[in-house]
Design a protein around this motif. Structure first.
Motif, PDB file in Angstrom:
ATOM      1  N   LEU A 228     -19.662 -16.735 -21.397  1.00  0.00           N
ATOM      2  CA  LEU A 228     -21.111 -16.956 -21.456  1.00  0.00           C
ATOM      3  C   LEU A 228     -21.535 -18.494 -21.666  1.00  0.00           C
ATOM      4  N   VAL A 229     -22.536 -18.919 -20.793  1.00  0.00           N
ATOM      5  CA  VAL A 229     -23.024 -20.270 -20.542  1.00  0.00           C
ATOM      6  C   VAL A 229     -24.280 -20.333 -21.147  1.00  0.00           C
ATOM      7  N   THR A 230     -24.720 -21.233 -22.076  1.00  0.00           N
ATOM      8  CA  THR A 230     -25.895 -21.067 -22.967  1.00  0.00           C
ATOM      9  C   THR A 230     -26.338 -22.589 -22.373  1.00  0.00           C
ATOM     10  N   SER A 231     -27.722 -22.551 -22.045  1.00  0.00           N
ATOM     11  CA  SER A 231     -28.396 -23.707 -21.553  1.00  0.00           C
ATOM     12  C   SER A 231     -29.942 -23.398 -21.456  1.00  0.00           C
ATOM     13  N   ASP A 232     -30.620 -24.383 -21.042  1.00  0.00           N
ATOM     14  CA  ASP A 232     -32.060 -24.216 -20.856  1.00  0.00           C
ATOM     15  C   ASP A 232     -32.349 -23.690 -19.477  1.00  0.00           C
ATOM     16  N   ALA A 233     -33.494 -23.556 -18.805  1.00  0.00           N
ATOM     17  CA  ALA A 233     -33.805 -22.649 -17.787  1.00  0.00           C
ATOM     18  C   ALA A 233     -34.064 -23.573 -16.459  1.00  0.00           C
ATOM     19  N   HIS A 234     -33.201 -24.827 -16.553  1.00  0.00           N
ATOM     20  CA  HIS A 234     -33.545 -25.777 -15.492  1.00  0.00           C
ATOM     21  C   HIS A 234     -32.924 -25.112 -14.160  1.00  0.00           C
ATOM     22  N   PRO A 235     -33.647 -24.835 -13.005  1.00  0.00           N
ATOM     23  CA  PRO A 235     -33.282 -24.221 -11.973  1.00  0.00           C
ATOM     24  C   PRO A 235     -31.884 -24.885 -11.357  1.00  0.00           C
ATOM     25  N   GLY A 236     -32.068 -26.069 -11.165  1.00  0.00           N
ATOM     26  CA  GLY A 236     -30.631 -26.824 -10.782  1.00  0.00           C
ATOM     27  C   GLY A 236     -29.512 -26.453 -11.426  1.00  0.00           C
ATOM     28  N   GLN A 251     -26.860 -17.300 -20.892  1.00  0.00           N
ATOM     29  CA  GLN A 251     -27.632 -17.035 -21.877  1.00  0.00           C
ATOM     30  C   GLN A 251     -28.774 -18.231 -21.943  1.00  0.00           C
ATOM     31  N   ARG A 252     -30.136 -17.941 -21.911  1.00  0.00           N
ATOM     32  CA  ARG A 252     -31.145 -18.850 -22.012  1.00  0.00           C
ATOM     33  C   ARG A 252     -31.332 -19.419 -23.278  1.00  0.00           C
ATOM     34  N   CYS A 253     -31.383 -20.289 -23.770  1.00  0.00           N
ATOM     35  CA  CYS A 253     -31.292 -20.989 -24.921  1.00  0.00           C
ATOM     36  C   CYS A 253     -32.443 -20.904 -25.673  1.00  0.00           C
ATOM     37  N   ARG A 254     -32.516 -20.214 -26.933  1.00  0.00           N
ATOM     38  CA  ARG A 254     -33.676 -19.771 -27.675  1.00  0.00           C
ATOM     39  C   ARG A 254     -34.374 -20.739 -28.074  1.00  0.00           C
ATOM     40  N   THR A 255     -33.726 -22.043 -28.418  1.00  0.00           N
ATOM     41  CA  THR A 255     -34.613 -23.202 -28.872  1.00  0.00           C
ATOM     42  C   THR A 255     -35.467 -23.632 -27.917  1.00  0.00           C
ATOM     43  N   HIS A 256     -34.962 -23.606 -26.715  1.00  0.00           N
ATOM     44  CA  HIS A 256     -35.817 -24.308 -25.463  1.00  0.00           C
ATOM     45  C   HIS A 256     -36.729 -23.401 -25.225  1.00  0.00           C
ATOM     46  N   THR A 322     -26.341 -10.050 -26.380  1.00  0.00           N
ATOM     47  CA  THR A 322     -26.006  -8.812 -27.078  1.00  0.00           C
ATOM     48  C   THR A 322     -24.647  -8.075 -26.316  1.00  0.00           C
ATOM     49  N   ALA A 323     -24.423  -8.681 -25.226  1.00  0.00           N
ATOM     50  CA  ALA A 323     -23.083  -8.133 -24.736  1.00  0.00           C
ATOM     51  C   ALA A 323     -21.849  -8.629 -25.263  1.00  0.00           C
ATOM     52  N   MET A 324     -21.876  -9.511 -26.161  1.00  0.00           N
ATOM     53  CA  MET A 324     -20.727 -10.201 -26.622  1.00  0.00           C
ATOM     54  C   MET A 324     -20.542  -9.576 -28.204  1.00  0.00           C
ATOM     55  N   PRO A 325     -19.359  -9.827 -28.587  1.00  0.00           N
ATOM     56  CA  PRO A 325     -18.977  -9.343 -30.075  1.00  0.00           C
ATOM     57  C   PRO A 325     -20.239  -9.502 -30.917  1.00  0.00           C
ATOM     58  N   LYS A 326     -20.654  -8.779 -31.809  1.00  0.00           N
ATOM     59  CA  LYS A 326     -21.602  -8.890 -32.984  1.00  0.00           C
ATOM     60  C   LYS A 326     -21.465  -9.979 -33.723  1.00  0.00           C
ATOM     61  N   GLU A 327     -20.155 -10.224 -33.999  1.00  0.00           N
ATOM     62  CA  GLU A 327     -19.997 -11.520 -35.051  1.00  0.00           C
ATOM     63  C   GLU A 327     -20.261 -12.586 -34.461  1.00  0.00           C
ATOM     64  N   HIS A 328     -20.349 -12.822 -33.224  1.00  0.00           N
ATOM     65  CA  HIS A 328     -20.820 -14.347 -32.519  1.00  0.00           C
ATOM     66  C   HIS A 328     -22.220 -14.291 -32.314  1.00  0.00           C
ATOM     67  N   TRP A 329     -22.872 -13.439 -32.690  1.00  0.00           N
ATOM     68  CA  TRP A 329     -24.473 -13.258 -32.285  1.00  0.00           C
ATOM     69  C   TRP A 329     -25.104 -14.591 -32.731  1.00  0.00           C
ATOM     70  N   ARG A 330     -24.909 -14.766 -34.105  1.00  0.00           N
ATOM     71  CA  ARG A 330     -25.667 -15.688 -34.647  1.00  0.00           C
ATOM     72  C   ARG A 330     -25.249 -17.243 -34.222  1.00  0.00           C
ATOM     73  N   GLN A 331     -24.004 -17.445 -33.688  1.00  0.00           N
ATOM     74  CA  GLN A 331     -23.600 -18.791 -33.372  1.00  0.00           C
ATOM     75  C   GLN A 331     -24.189 -18.890 -31.853  1.00  0.00           C
ATOM     76  N   LEU A 332     -24.287 -17.786 -30.957  1.00  0.00           N
ATOM     77  CA  LEU A 332     -24.773 -17.848 -29.541  1.00  0.00           C
ATOM     78  C   LEU A 332     -26.086 -18.066 -29.412  1.00  0.00           C
ATOM     79  N   TRP A 333     -26.938 -17.525 -30.416  1.00  0.00           N
ATOM     80  CA  TRP A 333     -28.437 -17.630 -30.159  1.00  0.00           C
ATOM     81  C   TRP A 333     -29.081 -18.848 -30.922  1.00  0.00           C
ATOM     82  N   SER A 334     -28.260 -19.077 -31.976  1.00  0.00           N
ATOM     83  CA  SER A 334     -28.822 -20.252 -32.771  1.00  0.00           C
ATOM     84  C   SER A 334     -28.970 -21.445 -32.105  1.00  0.00           C
ATOM     85  N   ASN A 335     -27.778 -21.869 -31.568  1.00  0.00           N
ATOM     86  CA  ASN A 335     -27.852 -23.226 -30.986  1.00  0.00           C
ATOM     87  C   ASN A 335     -27.938 -24.543 -31.636  1.00  0.00           C
TER      88      ASN A 335
END
Length: 405
Positions: A228-236, A251-256, A322-335
């Motif tokens: 899983l790669v988390t970043s903003d939605a920059h098209p390039g 994964q689109r970065c929640r903060t951005h 949500t496709a990842m293990p639940k114990e990782h969710w907070r780290q993945l979307w918090s950024n």
């Protein structure tokens, strides 16, 4: 035997009564000189002025040495020995890589013709009275080796299931003009559950070509196993991820995203909208996450249709975690870790203002990232190694059923 110990409480009381403006500097100087004196006595085999058959050496006065500290430049009296030499290498070394980098940047700025007023202001903020050219050369040379080794090291820690990418804009001089330069960097979670700063680069424009080259460099150094790669939605950037990391989800970065979403609503409603969106990520399972997403869209639909459309269009990318293990969710979307790292980088770069060239940017940002990388290596695990074995690029049956519905 001559007694050289001091009453620390009486000394401190006296200084406070005198209201010395340089109290902290004097305290640091006194402690440092006391420690050096104790170490010199240990080398001599006897205390200063003591007659002892165990004595192996004697004192021979002092030599002055400037010591740049956070409270300013201190004049230290270093003990000299009659036979051999004494140097407190535990003390008189640059304190931290990033501070070495700041000194190097000051020198680069001065040599590149940045205004004297700006250089003097920067030096004052560092608490350094003056710098010699030889000192600057030594610091810059050692920093170059450290940062270059960090940027080009093999990525041999096994799989890197989770990768986060981001970029910052800083100003630098090029061909006599002040231009924007983009610092791209990557942070990942390795197979052992520790975070790593993988590297950085400075590019002219944050476009698909720049991101593709940066990611290909990471892959060439050993980056693999990305789920899983988390970043903003920059098209390039999104296209570069798909081209260089096939099979990895995005994964689109929640903060951005929240920042972008707030531009679609009036300022008075921005806080409320942000709170509603965050409630989507606070759910205990995938079904609840998607249900809450629909409820939030319904709540915002009548008042803010533009924001609702944006939230609905981004559902798949925003909820990929949500496709990842639940114990990782907070780290993945918090950024949050990356945001804190970016704030620290920005705090250091704001001191400089305008960099004299791209090499100076790499000096400073590379040193900050190398420091953070070392701190993460000895910190507690970000994720458990056992849970990371559950990561897969195949969505769970629960997520497949939700998306089908």
């Amino acid at each position: 035997m001559v007694e050289h110990s001091i009453d620390a409480v009486a000394w401190l009381r006296k200084r406070l009564e005198e209201e010395s403006p340089d109290l902290l500097r004097e305290m640091v100087q006194s402690v440092a000189e006391a420690l050096m004196s104790a170490e010199a006595d240990a080398i001599c085999g006897a205390a200063y002025g003591e007659r002892s058959p165990e004595r192996m050496n004697t004192r021979n006065g002092y030599r002055d040495r400037e010591w740049d500290t956070r409270v300013g430049t201190i004049e230290l009296a270093i003990p000299k020995l009659r036979a051999g030499s004494y140097f407190p290498d535990w003390l008189l070394v640059p304190r931290r890589r990033a501070e070495q980098a700041l000194v190097s940047v000051v020198a680069d700025a001065y040599l590149a013709g940045v205004s004297t007023r700006r250089v003097e202001k920067l030096v004052a903020q560092l608490g350094i009275d003056r710098m010699s050219k030889s000192q600057v050369s030594r610091l810059a040379g050692s920093l170059d080796e450290i940062v270059e080794s960090f940027r080009t090291r093999p990525l041999d820690a096994g799989r890197y299931p989770y990768l986060t990418l981001d970029a910052l804009v800083v100003k630098c001089r090029e061909a006599g003009r002040i231009v924007n330069a983009h610092v791209v960097h990557a942070v990942a979670v390795n197979a052992d559950g520790y975070r790593e700063s993988l590297g950085l680069d400075v590019v002219t424009q944050e476009d698909g070509a720049a991101w593709t080259a940066f990611l290909r460099g990471l892959v060439a150094r050993g980056l693999g196993g990305v789920v899983l790669v988390t970043s903003d939605a920059h098209p390039g950037l999104v296209d570069a991820i798909a081209a260089t990391l096939p099979g990895a989800s995005w994964q689109r970065c929640r903060t951005h995203f929240v920042r972008n979403l707030q531009t679609r609503v009036p300022k008075s409603a921005q806080s409320m909208v942000a709170t509603l969106v965050r409630s989507i990520f606070a759910q205990p399972d995938a079904v609840s996450v998607y249900d809450q997403h629909r409820r939030v869209c319904d709540q915002l639909g009548e008042r803010f249709p533009a924001a609702t459309d944006m939230l609905q269009d981004a559902a798949t990318d925003l909820l990929a975690f949500t496709a990842m293990p639940k114990e990782h969710w907070r780290q993945l979307w918090s950024n949050n870790p990356l945001e804190r790292l970016n704030r620290e980088i920005r705090r250091r770069t704001d001191v400089v203002g305008i960099f004299p060239d791209r090499a100076a940017i790499i000096h400073l940002v590379g040193a900050v990232l190398a420091e953070q990388h070392d701190e993460w290596a000895v910190a507690r695990r970000y994720m458990s190694a056992d849970s990371l074995t559950k990561t897969t690029t195949t969505p769970t049956q629960e997520v497949i059923a939700i998306e089908a519905a």
